[in-house]
Motif scaffolding. Structure first.
Motif, PDB file in Angstrom:
ATOM      1  N   ASN A  32       0.849  -1.181   0.000  1.00  0.00           N
ATOM      2  CA  ASN A  32       0.000   0.000   0.000  1.00  0.00           C
ATOM      3  C   ASN A  32       0.889   1.235   0.000  1.00  0.00           C
ATOM      4  OD1 ASN A  32      -1.882   2.188   1.167  1.00  0.00           O
ATOM      5  ND2 ASN A  32      -3.239   0.461   0.765  1.00  0.00           N
ATOM      6  N   GLU A  79      -4.026  -1.380  -3.281  1.00  0.00           N
ATOM      7  CA  GLU A  79      -2.609  -1.706  -3.141  1.00  0.00           C
ATOM      8  C   GLU A  79      -1.924  -1.637  -4.511  1.00  0.00           C
ATOM      9  OE1 GLU A  79      -4.912  -3.241  -1.131  1.00  0.00           O
ATOM     10  OE2 GLU A  79      -3.990  -2.152   0.540  1.00  0.00           O
ATOM     11  N   SER A 122      -4.057  -6.336   2.817  1.00  0.00           N
ATOM     12  CA  SER A 122      -4.748  -5.071   2.562  1.00  0.00           C
ATOM     13  C   SER A 122      -5.168  -4.488   3.908  1.00  0.00           C
ATOM     14  CB  SER A 122      -5.957  -5.288   1.660  1.00  0.00           C
ATOM     15  OG  SER A 122      -6.865  -6.209   2.263  1.00  0.00           O
TER      16      SER A 122
END
Length: 355
Positions: free
Chosen positions: A241, A276, A327
């Motif tokens: 990310n 991401e 995530s």
């Protein structure tokens, strides 16, 4: 409002200060001694980042520096100065941190853990109800490589890649314990990897991608012909990310303004991109910048070339991140966040270098 802040001259901090100044706030920057005045340093950084002249001048007028030592109880200040600083605080932001992925445990803890403890001494002495904002990191998730990380998750059972992650995790735990004891209102901000598409400029703070470029590029210079391809161990489907730093600063201030944490129970917010980025995208940009192809390769990689061994040794702090596929869940949606793609990252590195 007077904001007391650590890390005001750093990559994220200077953006936060700029937004606070635009909102009419004044900032007391807690800085290390022996450097130029904090207002001048912030003004110079804002100028390097292209800020308009009135904002640069506002930094000179409304950013005041106080020299402290985060490694010492009471911030190393005389009792009277400490009390005056605490009394003036209407909001406290702890942004400073040791972000070196290869830091020793002692070095990481001295800033990220002991520094947090000592700043919270100031918060405890501030007027009742003074909000505290603690900037942590999404990497407190440690070695949890997969799944969706919730903002309420704070679990060290997976272990950590390095002492940076561990120290930030332990600092978060301390913030929770401290807030419960003092019935304090605390917001914890967990940014992911912060990036920019603004090319490097004299006077602007450095950042992680520039550190990566230096680490990967150093062994490629002056060691014979540059290889066409360098294989790096990792999963080709790995993702990280990555969030534009200017967006992160705005998200933090918005989250802080909207937050109403229960006294004694910190409210945590992920400061993350809604999508991401494949890690290979980052390596593509780094490769473009360095004039070589950096390719994530699933084990077994096979026998490494001499150039690959040099690169892997020099960049050992970064290669463990070639396996993440996790995530981050968010309590509030993120809208209008610019995509972080190869071209964006390459601009932030300063473009492609000539061989």
């Amino acid at each position: 409002m007077t904001v007391v802040m650590t890390g005001a001259t750093g990559f994220l901090g200077v953006r936060l200060v700029g937004l606070m100044l635009e909102g009419g706030q004044s900032v007391v920057a807690l800085v290390r001694g022996g450097r130029a005045p904090a207002g001048e340093r912030v003004a110079g950084a804002l100028r390097a980042l292209g800020a308009p002249a009135p904002l640069v001048e506002a930094a000179r007028q409304r950013v005041r520096g106080v020299e402290v030592d985060l490694g010492r109880a009471g911030l190393g200040l005389p009792a009277r100065e400490f009390a005056a600083l605490a009394a003036a605080a209407q909001s406290i932001w702890h942004v400073a941190g040791h972000v070196g992925l290869g830091a020793s445990q002692r070095s990481a803890n001295s800033t990220n853990l002991a520094g947090t403890r000592h700043l919270l001494q100031l918060a405890a002495a501030a007027p009742a109800g003074t909000p505290v904002h603690h900037v942590s990191t999404a990497f407190v998730a440690g070695k949890r490589h997969t799944g969706a990380i919730a903002e309420t998750d704070l679990d060290g059972s997976h272990g950590f890649v390095n002492f940076y992650e561990q120290s930030k995790y332990e600092a978060e735990r301390h913030v929770h314990d401290w807030a419960a004891r003092h019935r304090a209102r605390v917001v914890i901000h967990r940014p992911s990897l912060l990036v920019t598409d603004r090319p490097p400029a004299a006077g602007a703070p450095g950042h992680t991608l520039l550190d990566m470029a230096a680490a990967y590029g150093r062994p490629l210079r002056g060691a014979g012909p540059r290889p066409a391809v360098v294989r790096l161990p990792g999963r080709p489907d790995c993702r990280q990310n990555m969030l534009p730093v200017d967006t992160a600063a705005r998200m933090m201030l918005d989250a802080g303004a909207a937050a109403d944490p229960e006294p004694g129970r910190p409210l945590t917010r992920h400061i993350t991109h809604p999508e991401e980025t494949p890690l290979q995208t980052l390596y593509d940009a780094l490769g473009d910048h360095l004039g070589v192809r950096l390719v994530l390769t699933a084990p077994p990689v096979g026998e490494a070339s001499a150039a690959e061994r040099r690169v892997l040794e020099a960049a050992a702090a970064f290669t463990p991140y070639g396996v993440h596929r996790r995530s981050y869940l968010r309590g509030a949606p993120a809208h209008g966040v610019p995509p972080v793609d190869r071209a964006y990252l390459l601009r932030g590195l300063g473009g492609a270098q000539s061989r």
